[in-house]
Enzyme design. Structure first.
Site, PDB file in Angstrom:
ATOM      1  NE  ARG A 243      28.535  28.894  40.482  1.00 40.58           N
ATOM      2  CZ  ARG A 243      28.580  29.490  39.311  1.00 40.58           C
ATOM      3  NH1 ARG A 243      29.750  29.829  38.640  1.00 40.58           N
ATOM      4  NH2 ARG A 243      27.498  29.690  38.587  1.00 40.58           N
ATOM      5  CD  GLU A 272      31.396  34.805  43.255  1.00 38.06           C
ATOM      6  OE1 GLU A 272      30.420  35.429  42.576  1.00 38.06           O
ATOM      7  OE2 GLU A 272      32.296  34.078  42.809  1.00 38.06           O
ATOM      8  CG  HIS A 290      31.707  35.338  39.160  1.00 39.70           C
ATOM      9  ND1 HIS A 290      30.952  34.538  40.016  1.00 39.70           N
ATOM     10  CD2 HIS A 290      31.572  34.617  37.829  1.00 39.70           C
ATOM     11  CE1 HIS A 290      30.266  33.412  39.322  1.00 39.70           C
ATOM     12  NE2 HIS A 290      30.576  33.640  38.115  1.00 39.70           N
TER      13      HIS A 290
HETATM   14  C1  DGY Z   1      27.573  30.984  35.042  1.00 40.52           C
HETATM   15  O1  DGY Z   1      26.944  31.007  34.103  1.00 40.52           O
HETATM   16  O2  DGY Z   1      27.559  29.801  35.648  1.00 40.52           O
HETATM   17  C2  DGY Z   1      28.471  32.003  35.365  1.00 40.52           C
HETATM   18  O3  DGY Z   1      29.389  32.002  36.266  1.00 40.52           O
HETATM   19  C3  DGY Z   1      27.574  33.195  35.837  1.00 40.52           C
HETATM   20  O4  DGY Z   1      26.726  32.707  36.803  1.00 40.52           O
END
Ligand code: DGY
Length: 326
Positions: A243, A272, A290
Protein backbone atom coordinates in the site's frame (compact mmCIF):
# COMPACT_ATOMS: atom_id res chain seq x y z
CA UNK A 1 -35.60 -17.51 -2.88
CA UNK A 2 -33.90 -15.87 0.09
CA UNK A 3 -30.98 -14.87 -2.17
CA UNK A 4 -33.26 -12.94 -4.56
CA UNK A 5 -34.24 -10.61 -1.76
CA UNK A 6 -30.72 -9.48 -0.99
CA UNK A 7 -29.90 -6.17 -2.64
CA UNK A 8 -26.28 -5.47 -3.52
CA UNK A 9 -24.46 -2.31 -4.49
CA UNK A 10 -21.24 -2.65 -6.50
CA UNK A 11 -19.33 0.60 -6.18
CA UNK A 12 -17.32 -0.01 -9.40
CA UNK A 13 -17.74 -2.16 -12.52
CA UNK A 14 -16.67 -5.77 -11.90
CA UNK A 15 -15.61 -8.35 -14.50
CA UNK A 16 -18.61 -9.10 -16.70
CA UNK A 17 -18.87 -12.78 -15.77
CA UNK A 18 -19.17 -11.91 -12.10
CA UNK A 19 -21.65 -9.08 -12.68
CA UNK A 20 -23.80 -11.46 -14.75
CA UNK A 21 -23.70 -14.10 -12.05
CA UNK A 22 -24.66 -11.61 -9.38
CA UNK A 23 -27.45 -10.14 -11.51
CA UNK A 24 -28.96 -13.57 -12.04
CA UNK A 25 -28.94 -14.42 -8.33
CA UNK A 26 -29.51 -11.11 -6.51
CA UNK A 27 -30.88 -7.62 -6.99
CA UNK A 28 -27.77 -5.79 -8.08
CA UNK A 29 -27.12 -2.10 -8.60
CA UNK A 30 -24.13 -1.50 -10.87
CA UNK A 31 -22.13 1.72 -11.01
CA UNK A 32 -22.56 2.29 -14.74
CA UNK A 33 -20.21 5.29 -14.83
CA UNK A 34 -17.51 3.30 -13.01
CA UNK A 35 -16.46 6.44 -11.15
CA UNK A 36 -15.34 6.41 -7.51
CA UNK A 37 -18.21 7.17 -5.13
CA UNK A 38 -18.23 10.13 -2.76
CA UNK A 39 -18.70 9.67 0.99
CA UNK A 40 -22.32 10.76 0.74
CA UNK A 41 -22.99 8.33 -2.13
CA UNK A 42 -21.47 5.54 -0.04
CA UNK A 43 -23.59 6.48 2.98
CA UNK A 44 -26.69 6.62 0.81
CA UNK A 45 -25.78 3.20 -0.57
CA UNK A 46 -25.54 1.83 2.95
CA UNK A 47 -29.00 3.19 3.70
CA UNK A 48 -30.44 1.50 0.62
CA UNK A 49 -28.69 -1.85 0.03
CA UNK A 50 -28.24 -5.00 2.11
CA UNK A 51 -24.71 -5.62 0.88
CA UNK A 52 -22.11 -3.04 -0.06
CA UNK A 53 -19.26 -4.24 -2.29
CA UNK A 54 -16.52 -1.61 -2.22
CA UNK A 55 -13.01 -1.56 -3.63
CA UNK A 56 -9.77 0.08 -2.58
CA UNK A 57 -10.95 3.35 -4.20
CA UNK A 58 -13.80 3.78 -1.71
CA UNK A 59 -12.88 5.63 1.46
CA UNK A 60 -15.21 4.08 4.01
CA UNK A 61 -14.19 6.30 6.91
CA UNK A 62 -16.07 6.95 10.17
CA UNK A 63 -18.27 9.62 8.58
CA UNK A 64 -19.71 7.13 6.09
CA UNK A 65 -20.98 5.00 8.98
CA UNK A 66 -22.37 7.95 10.96
CA UNK A 67 -25.66 8.28 9.04
CA UNK A 68 -29.02 7.13 10.39
CA UNK A 69 -30.96 4.15 9.06
CA UNK A 70 -28.13 1.99 7.73
CA UNK A 71 -29.56 -1.06 5.95
CA UNK A 72 -26.27 -2.69 4.98
CA UNK A 73 -25.63 -5.92 6.82
CA UNK A 74 -22.45 -7.01 5.04
CA UNK A 75 -19.50 -5.25 3.42
CA UNK A 76 -18.02 -7.66 0.87
CA UNK A 77 -14.82 -5.95 -0.24
CA UNK A 78 -13.45 -6.66 -3.73
CA UNK A 79 -9.80 -6.98 -2.71
CA UNK A 80 -7.61 -8.42 -0.03
CA UNK A 81 -6.48 -5.10 1.54
CA UNK A 82 -9.06 -3.29 3.66
CA UNK A 83 -7.21 -0.30 5.05
CA UNK A 84 -9.75 1.95 3.27
CA UNK A 85 -12.47 0.77 5.67
CA UNK A 86 -12.83 2.15 9.22
CA UNK A 87 -12.98 -1.25 10.90
CA UNK A 88 -14.06 -0.07 14.33
CA UNK A 89 -16.87 2.08 12.88
CA UNK A 90 -18.09 -0.95 10.90
CA UNK A 91 -17.89 -3.07 14.03
CA UNK A 92 -19.82 -0.47 16.06
CA UNK A 93 -22.47 -0.44 13.32
CA UNK A 94 -22.61 -4.26 13.54
CA UNK A 95 -21.52 -4.76 9.91
CA UNK A 96 -19.16 -7.66 9.20
CA UNK A 97 -16.50 -7.19 6.52
CA UNK A 98 -15.11 -9.78 4.13
CA UNK A 99 -12.14 -9.65 1.75
CA UNK A 100 -10.75 -11.84 -1.05
CA UNK A 101 -7.55 -13.49 0.20
CA UNK A 102 -5.54 -16.11 -1.65
CA UNK A 103 -6.82 -15.55 -5.17
CA UNK A 104 -4.50 -12.64 -5.98
CA UNK A 105 -1.33 -14.09 -4.52
CA UNK A 106 0.23 -15.21 -7.83
CA UNK A 107 -0.67 -12.08 -9.79
CA UNK A 108 0.66 -9.71 -7.14
CA UNK A 109 3.84 -11.71 -6.58
CA UNK A 110 4.37 -11.63 -10.36
CA UNK A 111 4.13 -7.84 -10.39
CA UNK A 112 6.58 -7.58 -7.49
CA UNK A 113 9.04 -9.83 -9.37
CA UNK A 114 8.46 -7.80 -12.52
CA UNK A 115 9.22 -4.55 -10.67
CA UNK A 116 12.41 -6.09 -9.29
CA UNK A 117 13.48 -7.03 -12.81
CA UNK A 118 12.35 -3.76 -14.40
CA UNK A 119 14.05 -1.62 -11.78
CA UNK A 120 17.27 -3.64 -11.85
CA UNK A 121 17.44 -3.83 -15.63
CA UNK A 122 16.26 -0.25 -16.26
CA UNK A 123 13.41 -1.57 -18.41
CA UNK A 124 11.13 1.48 -18.22
CA UNK A 125 13.94 3.91 -18.89
CA UNK A 126 15.27 1.78 -21.75
CA UNK A 127 11.89 1.53 -23.42
CA UNK A 128 11.34 5.29 -23.15
CA UNK A 129 14.81 5.77 -24.68
CA UNK A 130 14.02 3.47 -27.62
CA UNK A 131 10.56 4.93 -28.28
CA UNK A 132 12.03 8.44 -28.21
CA UNK A 133 14.25 7.39 -31.12
CA UNK A 134 17.41 7.78 -29.05
CA UNK A 135 18.79 4.27 -29.56
CA UNK A 136 21.81 4.44 -31.81
CA UNK A 137 22.53 0.69 -31.73
CA UNK A 138 24.32 -1.89 -29.63
CA UNK A 139 27.50 -0.95 -27.86
CA UNK A 140 29.34 -2.55 -24.90
CA UNK A 141 28.58 0.31 -22.52
CA UNK A 142 24.98 1.02 -23.45
CA UNK A 143 22.27 1.03 -20.72
CA UNK A 144 24.23 -1.04 -18.25
CA UNK A 145 22.18 -2.28 -15.35
CA UNK A 146 22.28 -4.65 -12.39
CA UNK A 147 21.85 -8.41 -12.45
CA UNK A 148 19.11 -9.87 -10.28
CA UNK A 149 20.22 -13.53 -10.21
CA UNK A 150 21.98 -14.50 -7.01
CA UNK A 151 21.33 -11.22 -5.20
CA UNK A 152 19.71 -10.80 -1.76
CA UNK A 153 15.98 -10.21 -1.68
CA UNK A 154 14.63 -8.80 1.55
CA UNK A 155 10.91 -9.16 2.15
CA UNK A 156 9.00 -7.23 4.77
CA UNK A 157 5.71 -9.05 5.29
CA UNK A 158 6.00 -12.79 4.73
CA UNK A 159 2.31 -13.52 4.23
CA UNK A 160 0.90 -15.26 1.17
CA UNK A 161 2.25 -12.77 -1.39
CA UNK A 162 5.63 -12.33 0.31
CA UNK A 163 6.10 -16.10 0.50
CA UNK A 164 5.10 -16.60 -3.15
CA UNK A 165 7.54 -13.89 -4.21
CA UNK A 166 10.26 -15.56 -2.13
CA UNK A 167 9.58 -18.84 -3.96
CA UNK A 168 9.76 -17.22 -7.40
CA UNK A 169 12.95 -15.37 -6.47
CA UNK A 170 14.66 -18.34 -4.83
CA UNK A 171 13.72 -21.06 -7.31
CA UNK A 172 13.70 -18.87 -10.42
CA UNK A 173 16.58 -16.49 -9.80
CA UNK A 174 18.71 -18.17 -7.14
CA UNK A 175 18.21 -15.21 -4.82
CA UNK A 176 19.04 -15.32 -1.14
CA UNK A 177 15.98 -14.60 0.94
CA UNK A 178 15.95 -12.60 4.14
CA UNK A 179 12.69 -11.49 5.68
CA UNK A 180 10.99 -9.74 8.49
CA UNK A 181 7.48 -10.48 9.68
CA UNK A 182 5.43 -10.13 12.84
CA UNK A 183 6.00 -13.83 13.49
CA UNK A 184 8.67 -16.15 12.19
CA UNK A 185 7.46 -18.25 9.29
CA UNK A 186 7.19 -22.06 9.41
CA UNK A 187 10.53 -23.86 9.64
CA UNK A 188 9.64 -25.93 6.56
CA UNK A 189 9.24 -22.74 4.50
CA UNK A 190 12.50 -21.32 5.84
CA UNK A 191 14.25 -24.57 4.95
CA UNK A 192 12.74 -24.73 1.47
CA UNK A 193 13.81 -21.17 0.67
CA UNK A 194 16.92 -20.91 2.82
CA UNK A 195 15.14 -17.89 4.24
CA UNK A 196 16.63 -16.02 7.17
CA UNK A 197 14.42 -14.22 9.72
CA UNK A 198 15.75 -10.73 10.49
CA UNK A 199 14.78 -7.48 12.12
CA UNK A 200 13.21 -4.79 9.92
CA UNK A 201 16.42 -2.72 10.16
CA UNK A 202 18.55 -5.66 9.07
CA UNK A 203 16.33 -6.22 6.05
CA UNK A 204 16.81 -2.56 5.07
CA UNK A 205 20.58 -2.87 5.58
CA UNK A 206 21.28 -6.16 3.83
CA UNK A 207 18.87 -6.27 0.87
CA UNK A 208 19.90 -5.69 -2.72
CA UNK A 209 16.17 -5.66 -3.46
CA UNK A 210 13.72 -4.89 -0.69
CA UNK A 211 10.10 -5.79 -1.31
CA UNK A 212 7.32 -4.43 0.89
CA UNK A 213 4.52 -6.99 1.24
CA UNK A 214 3.07 -6.03 4.60
CA UNK A 215 -0.46 -4.81 5.33
CA UNK A 216 -1.04 -1.08 5.74
CA UNK A 217 -1.78 -0.08 9.32
CA UNK A 218 -0.59 2.36 11.97
CA UNK A 219 2.55 0.27 12.57
CA UNK A 220 3.62 0.10 8.92
CA UNK A 221 2.78 3.70 7.91
CA UNK A 222 5.97 5.23 6.44
CA UNK A 223 7.97 2.14 7.36
CA UNK A 224 10.23 3.12 4.48
CA UNK A 225 11.16 6.64 5.55
CA UNK A 226 14.21 8.89 5.41
CA UNK A 227 15.90 7.04 8.26
CA UNK A 228 15.25 3.47 7.11
CA UNK A 229 15.96 4.22 3.44
CA UNK A 230 19.34 5.60 4.50
CA UNK A 231 20.13 2.18 5.99
CA UNK A 232 19.96 0.67 2.50
CA UNK A 233 22.94 -0.07 0.27
CA UNK A 234 23.71 2.52 -2.43
CA UNK A 235 23.02 -0.08 -5.12
CA UNK A 236 19.74 -1.26 -3.59
CA UNK A 237 16.21 -1.08 -5.03
CA UNK A 238 12.97 -0.60 -3.08
CA UNK A 239 9.84 -2.34 -4.36
CA UNK A 240 6.32 -1.59 -3.11
CA UNK A 241 3.27 -3.61 -4.11
CA UNK A 242 1.61 -3.37 -0.68
CA UNK A 243 0.00 0.00 0.00
CA UNK A 244 1.24 3.49 -0.81
CA UNK A 245 1.47 4.82 2.69
CA UNK A 246 3.99 2.17 3.72
CA UNK A 247 6.50 4.41 1.91
CA UNK A 248 7.19 8.08 2.59
CA UNK A 249 7.21 9.03 -1.08
CA UNK A 250 8.98 12.34 -0.67
CA UNK A 251 11.76 10.71 1.36
CA UNK A 252 12.04 8.04 -1.36
CA UNK A 253 12.23 10.62 -4.15
CA UNK A 254 14.95 12.51 -2.29
CA UNK A 255 16.90 9.32 -1.63
CA UNK A 256 16.71 8.34 -5.30
CA UNK A 257 17.75 11.72 -6.62
CA UNK A 258 20.55 11.96 -4.04
CA UNK A 259 21.90 8.52 -5.00
CA UNK A 260 21.21 7.04 -1.55
CA UNK A 261 19.69 4.02 -3.31
CA UNK A 262 19.80 2.99 -6.97
CA UNK A 263 16.19 2.48 -7.93
CA UNK A 264 12.61 1.76 -6.99
CA UNK A 265 9.57 0.01 -8.39
CA UNK A 266 6.15 1.12 -7.22
CA UNK A 267 2.66 -0.18 -7.93
CA UNK A 268 0.89 1.72 -5.13
CA UNK A 269 0.91 5.35 -3.95
CA UNK A 270 0.03 7.45 -0.94
CA UNK A 271 -2.68 9.48 -2.71
CA UNK A 272 -3.87 7.34 -5.59
CA UNK A 273 -4.38 8.11 -8.41
CA UNK A 274 -2.02 11.05 -7.82
CA UNK A 275 1.67 10.29 -8.07
CA UNK A 276 4.14 12.74 -6.53
CA UNK A 277 5.79 14.84 -9.25
CA UNK A 278 9.13 14.34 -7.51
CA UNK A 279 8.79 10.65 -8.43
CA UNK A 280 7.38 11.25 -11.91
CA UNK A 281 10.46 13.30 -12.77
CA UNK A 282 12.91 10.49 -12.00
CA UNK A 283 14.17 7.94 -14.52
CA UNK A 284 15.26 5.44 -11.86
CA UNK A 285 11.81 4.60 -10.57
CA UNK A 286 9.35 2.29 -12.30
CA UNK A 287 5.78 3.52 -11.78
CA UNK A 288 2.83 1.19 -12.38
CA UNK A 289 -0.86 2.09 -11.88
CA UNK A 290 -1.88 -0.25 -8.99
CA UNK A 291 -2.22 -3.31 -11.21
CA UNK A 292 -0.82 -6.05 -8.98
CA UNK A 293 -4.00 -8.11 -9.11
CA UNK A 294 -4.94 -6.93 -12.60
CA UNK A 295 -5.21 -10.11 -14.64
CA UNK A 296 -8.50 -11.37 -16.06
CA UNK A 297 -8.11 -14.62 -14.15
CA UNK A 298 -7.43 -12.89 -10.86
CA UNK A 299 -10.06 -10.16 -11.07
CA UNK A 300 -12.71 -12.78 -11.93
CA UNK A 301 -11.51 -14.93 -9.05
CA UNK A 302 -11.67 -11.93 -6.71
CA UNK A 303 -15.23 -11.25 -7.80
CA UNK A 304 -16.31 -14.86 -7.32
CA UNK A 305 -14.58 -14.94 -3.94
CA UNK A 306 -16.70 -11.95 -2.90
CA UNK A 307 -19.75 -13.83 -4.26
CA UNK A 308 -18.91 -16.82 -2.05
CA UNK A 309 -18.90 -14.55 0.97
CA UNK A 310 -22.22 -12.96 -0.01
CA UNK A 311 -23.83 -16.36 -0.64
CA UNK A 312 -22.61 -17.74 2.68
CA UNK A 313 -24.07 -14.68 4.39
CA UNK A 314 -27.36 -14.99 2.49
CA UNK A 315 -27.66 -18.66 3.38
CA UNK A 316 -26.65 -18.18 7.02
CA UNK A 317 -23.57 -20.37 6.56
CA UNK A 318 -20.18 -19.56 8.11
CA UNK A 319 -18.67 -16.72 6.05
CA UNK A 320 -15.28 -17.81 4.63
CA UNK A 321 -13.34 -14.56 4.58
CA UNK A 322 -14.50 -12.58 7.57
CA UNK A 323 -12.02 -9.86 8.48
CA UNK A 324 -11.18 -10.01 12.17
CA UNK A 325 -11.74 -6.68 13.89
CA UNK A 326 -10.13 -6.23 17.31
C1 DGY B 1 -6.09 -5.62 -3.04
O1 DGY B 1 -6.77 -6.62 -3.24
O2 DGY B 1 -5.87 -5.21 -1.91
C2 DGY B 1 -5.56 -4.92 -4.23
O3 DGY B 1 -4.58 -4.00 -3.89
C3 DGY B 1 -6.67 -4.21 -4.92
O4 DGY B 1 -7.40 -3.54 -3.97
Amino acid sequence: MAKKKLSILLTRRWPEKVEKYLASHFEVKLNDQDLPMTSSELSAGMQKYDVLCPTVTDQLDESVFSVQGIRTKLIANFGVGYNHIALSAAKDAGIPITNTPGVLTDATAEIAMMLILMSARRAGEAERHLRAGQWSGWRPTHMLSTQVTGKTLGIIGMGRIGTRLARQAYHGFGMQIIYSNRTQTAESVEMELGAEYCSVEEVFERSDFLSLNCPANAETRHLANEQTIHLMKPGAHLINTARGDVVDELALAEALSGGVIAGAGLDVYENEPEVASSLMDLEQVVLLPHMGSGTVETREAMGFRAVQNIEAFAEHRPIPDLVTVH
